[in-house]
Write a protein that holds these residues in place. Structure first.
Motif, PDB file in Angstrom:
ATOM      1  N   VAL A 102       0.823  -1.212   0.000  1.00 51.61           N
ATOM      2  CA  VAL A 102       0.000   0.000   0.000  1.00 51.61           C
ATOM      3  C   VAL A 102       0.859   1.266   0.000  1.00 51.61           C
ATOM      4  CG1 VAL A 102      -0.270   0.486   2.486  1.00 51.61           C
ATOM      5  CG2 VAL A 102      -2.187   0.873   0.924  1.00 51.61           C
ATOM      6  N   SER A 103       2.147   1.130   0.357  1.00 53.19           N
ATOM      7  CA  SER A 103       3.040   2.290   0.361  1.00 53.19           C
ATOM      8  C   SER A 103       3.105   2.931  -1.023  1.00 53.19           C
ATOM      9  CB  SER A 103       4.447   1.881   0.804  1.00 53.19           C
ATOM     10  OG  SER A 103       4.441   1.307   2.089  1.00 53.19           O
ATOM     11  N   ILE A 104       3.101   2.111  -2.065  1.00 54.13           N
ATOM     12  CA  ILE A 104       3.158   2.635  -3.431  1.00 54.13           C
ATOM     13  C   ILE A 104       1.899   3.446  -3.734  1.00 54.13           C
ATOM     14  CG2 ILE A 104       3.286   1.991  -5.875  1.00 54.13           C
ATOM     15  CD1 ILE A 104       4.779  -0.551  -4.955  1.00 54.13           C
ATOM     16  N   PHE A 105       0.742   2.913  -3.333  1.00 50.47           N
ATOM     17  CA  PHE A 105      -0.522   3.628  -3.513  1.00 50.47           C
ATOM     18  C   PHE A 105      -0.490   4.957  -2.766  1.00 50.47           C
ATOM     19  CE2 PHE A 105      -4.672   4.717  -1.712  1.00 50.47           C
ATOM     20  CZ  PHE A 105      -5.455   4.808  -2.851  1.00 50.47           C
ATOM     21  N   ALA A 106      -0.037   4.934  -1.512  1.00 47.85           N
ATOM     22  CA  ALA A 106      -0.004   6.149  -0.690  1.00 47.85           C
ATOM     23  C   ALA A 106       0.880   7.219  -1.308  1.00 47.85           C
ATOM     24  CB  ALA A 106       0.463   5.807   0.725  1.00 47.85           C
ATOM     25  N   MET A 107       2.059   6.831  -1.779  1.00 49.40           N
ATOM     26  CA  MET A 107       2.971   7.816  -2.362  1.00 49.40           C
ATOM     27  C   MET A 107       2.426   8.368  -3.684  1.00 49.40           C
ATOM     28  SD  MET A 107       5.084   8.045   0.020  1.00 49.40           S
ATOM     29  CE  MET A 107       3.944   7.321   1.236  1.00 49.40           C
ATOM     30  N   ASN A 108       1.723   7.527  -4.441  1.00 48.86           N
ATOM     31  CA  ASN A 108       1.094   8.010  -5.670  1.00 48.86           C
ATOM     32  C   ASN A 108       0.009   9.040  -5.364  1.00 48.86           C
ATOM     33  OD1 ASN A 108       2.644   6.459  -7.404  1.00 48.86           O
ATOM     34  ND2 ASN A 108       1.189   4.760  -7.473  1.00 48.86           N
ATOM     35  N   MET A 109      -0.737   8.821  -4.294  1.00 48.29           N
ATOM     36  CA  MET A 109      -1.784   9.769  -3.900  1.00 48.29           C
ATOM     37  C   MET A 109      -1.170  11.091  -3.436  1.00 48.29           C
ATOM     38  SD  MET A 109      -4.435   8.204  -4.733  1.00 48.29           S
ATOM     39  CE  MET A 109      -5.432   9.628  -4.290  1.00 48.29           C
ATOM     40  N   ILE A 110      -0.057  11.005  -2.718  1.00 50.16           N
ATOM     41  CA  ILE A 110       0.629  12.225  -2.298  1.00 50.16           C
ATOM     42  C   ILE A 110       1.108  13.008  -3.510  1.00 50.16           C
ATOM     43  CG2 ILE A 110       2.737  13.087  -1.177  1.00 50.16           C
ATOM     44  CD1 ILE A 110       2.363  10.896   0.917  1.00 50.16           C
ATOM     45  N   GLU A 111       1.648  12.300  -4.488  1.00 49.24           N
ATOM     46  CA  GLU A 111       2.116  12.961  -5.711  1.00 49.24           C
ATOM     47  C   GLU A 111       0.961  13.674  -6.414  1.00 49.24           C
ATOM     48  OE1 GLU A 111       4.050  11.896 -10.082  1.00 49.24           O
ATOM     49  OE2 GLU A 111       3.828  10.323  -8.561  1.00 49.24           O
ATOM     50  N   LYS A 112      -0.189  13.005  -6.530  1.00 52.75           N
ATOM     51  CA  LYS A 112      -1.341  13.623  -7.184  1.00 52.75           C
ATOM     52  C   LYS A 112      -1.825  14.847  -6.409  1.00 52.75           C
ATOM     53  CE  LYS A 112      -3.243   9.622  -9.617  1.00 52.75           C
ATOM     54  NZ  LYS A 112      -4.450   8.805  -9.884  1.00 52.75           N
ATOM     55  N   MET A 113      -1.829  14.728  -5.092  1.00 52.34           N
ATOM     56  CA  MET A 113      -2.283  15.840  -4.258  1.00 52.34           C
ATOM     57  C   MET A 113      -1.368  17.049  -4.411  1.00 52.34           C
ATOM     58  SD  MET A 113      -4.723  16.546  -2.063  1.00 52.34           S
ATOM     59  CE  MET A 113      -5.114  17.677  -0.713  1.00 52.34           C
ATOM     60  N   GLN A 114      -0.081  16.827  -4.413  1.00 53.92           N
ATOM     61  CA  GLN A 114       0.852  17.946  -4.484  1.00 53.92           C
ATOM     62  C   GLN A 114       0.896  18.567  -5.878  1.00 53.92           C
ATOM     63  OE1 GLN A 114       4.545  16.451  -2.588  1.00 53.92           O
ATOM     64  NE2 GLN A 114       3.921  17.706  -0.847  1.00 53.92           N
ATOM     65  N   ARG A 115       0.642  17.763  -6.899  1.00 56.06           N
ATOM     66  CA  ARG A 115       0.560  18.338  -8.244  1.00 56.06           C
ATOM     67  C   ARG A 115      -0.670  19.245  -8.365  1.00 56.06           C
ATOM     68  NH1 ARG A 115       4.103  16.429 -11.886  1.00 56.06           N
ATOM     69  NH2 ARG A 115       5.141  14.421 -11.469  1.00 56.06           N
ATOM     70  N   LYS A 116      -1.748  18.840  -7.711  1.00 50.15           N
ATOM     71  CA  LYS A 116      -2.986  19.605  -7.779  1.00 50.15           C
ATOM     72  C   LYS A 116      -2.967  20.801  -6.827  1.00 50.15           C
ATOM     73  CE  LYS A 116      -7.934  18.700  -8.203  1.00 50.15           C
ATOM     74  NZ  LYS A 116      -9.003  17.661  -8.120  1.00 50.15           N
ATOM     75  N   TYR A 117      -2.351  20.607  -5.651  1.00 48.76           N
ATOM     76  CA  TYR A 117      -2.285  21.673  -4.635  1.00 48.76           C
ATOM     77  C   TYR A 117      -0.827  21.807  -4.187  1.00 48.76           C
ATOM     78  CZ  TYR A 117      -7.274  20.666  -4.559  1.00 48.76           C
ATOM     79  OH  TYR A 117      -8.592  20.457  -4.925  1.00 48.76           O
ATOM     80  N   PRO A 118      -0.035  22.542  -4.937  1.00 43.82           N
ATOM     81  CA  PRO A 118       1.419  22.593  -4.693  1.00 43.82           C
ATOM     82  C   PRO A 118       1.825  23.218  -3.363  1.00 43.82           C
ATOM     83  CG  PRO A 118       0.754  24.191  -6.362  1.00 43.82           C
ATOM     84  CD  PRO A 118      -0.426  23.328  -6.121  1.00 43.82           C
ATOM     85  N   HIS A 119       0.893  23.932  -2.699  1.00 43.48           N
ATOM     86  CA  HIS A 119       1.251  24.563  -1.424  1.00 43.48           C
ATOM     87  C   HIS A 119       1.065  23.620  -0.233  1.00 43.48           C
ATOM     88  CE1 HIS A 119       1.833  28.355  -3.398  1.00 43.48           C
ATOM     89  NE2 HIS A 119       0.601  28.347  -3.882  1.00 43.48           N
ATOM     90  N   ILE A 120       0.485  22.462  -0.481  1.00 44.60           N
ATOM     91  CA  ILE A 120       0.278  21.493   0.603  1.00 44.60           C
ATOM     92  C   ILE A 120       1.543  20.664   0.801  1.00 44.60           C
ATOM     93  CG2 ILE A 120      -0.954  19.376   1.246  1.00 44.60           C
ATOM     94  CD1 ILE A 120      -3.445  20.561   0.087  1.00 44.60           C
TER      95      ILE A 120
END
Length: 297
Positions: A102-120
């Motif tokens: 699940v670590s791979i899934f979690a890191m992919n979600m973090i990447e998507k979140m930061q691409r969408k909201y770069p200040h987070i």
């Protein structure tokens, strides 16, 4: 009690020297000494022992250091949550995650979140399920990703699509490495390492119909890294999910699945009746969209 004084105390506790702490804090040594003395008077206990020109925490001082750091962390987290209410989504999401596929899934979600909201930003804490739940209960984490089971009454959660297989990790040149599967009988004859998380251990023992008294349990762990080194040494085998080998160096190791076939499910959880920052809520929403979760009406 002024939080500034808590910061002074923690600096002295870490450095064991008032002069060095004063330099780091950019205040005078007499001022810092006076503040520490007044703090001890206010609390009514000695926080330090003076040993060979060093300040060493007393038993009471060590406890106070732990609580003082928790208070300061909580204040910082509260400020961050308040800042997250701005329209321009920002702040820090404190995410706890187990080590598994699940670590791979979690890191992919973090990447998507930061691409969408770069200040987070993300503060990622890696631990086993017990530790993660404890930190979540203490409001030291906003959201956790872990292996089931979990006490459903205490948390809101989403079940993730990631599944991991339970089995035994062994050294490649061991006799067990030649087997297609591992049964309860196999486990009775070998020294093993097991997770420290009781809920998981109890569930596995029930599924595999193990007699816990017959197990040669040589080691328990919260994270698998150090135990894997002992598996490589040939000292023992480790009951584990297959995904651990995706996280750590698997050279020289083999994974053999359990019979009956046993899967581990993953969930992401957060506290019920707890304030979530807009950033954390948005991250949960992003996960829900990723897994096509539809809330029940």
């Amino acid at each position: 009690m002024d939080t500034r004084v808590l910061k002074y105390f923690i600096a002295v506790a870490k450095l064991g020297n008032v002069t060095k702490a004063a330099e780091q804090l950019h205040i005078t040594q007499p001022t810092l000494s006076r503040q520490i003395n007044e703090l001890e008077k206010e609390i009514g206990v000695d926080l330090f022992d003076r040993v060979n020109h060093r300040l060493v925490l007393t038993k009471s001082g060590a406890l106070f250091q732990q609580r003082a750091q928790t208070i300061l962390d909580f204040i910082l987290q509260t400020k961050s949550k308040l800042q997250n209410q701005d329209n321009d989504l920002s702040g820090t999401i404190r995410l706890g995650c187990v080590e598994s596929s699940v670590s791979i899934f979690a890191m992919n979600m973090i990447e998507k979140m930061q691409r969408k909201y770069p200040h987070i930003k993300f503060d990622i804490y890696t631990a086993n399920g017990n530790d993660l739940k404890e930190k979540l209960d203490q409001d030291l984490l906003d959201l956790i990703i872990l292996i089931e089971p979990i006490e459903a009454a205490k948390y809101h959660y989403l079940q993730l699509p990631n599944k991991d297989q339970w089995g035994l990790i062994v050294k490649k040149d061991s006799k067990l490495a030649k087997k297609d599967s591992i049964t309860a009988k196999d486990l009775y004859h070998i020294p093993i390492a097991f997770t420290k998380r009781n809920l998981v251990r109890d569930e596995l023992i029930d599924i595999l119909k193990l007699d816990a008294n017959k197990l040669n349990l040589r080691s328990t762990h919260n994270l698998a890294g150090n135990s894997l080194l002992l598996v490589k040494s040939g000292l023992f085998s480790m009951v584990s999910i297959k995904g651990i080998l995706d996280v750590y160096n698997s050279e020289g190791l083999s994974f053999i699945p359990f019979k009956p076939f046993t899967l581990a499910n993953h969930i992401t959880a957060w506290k019920k009746n707890s304030y979530l920052s807009p950033a954390t809520e948005k991250f949960i929403q992003l996960i829900a969209e990723e897994i096509n979760f539809v809330p029940k009406k």
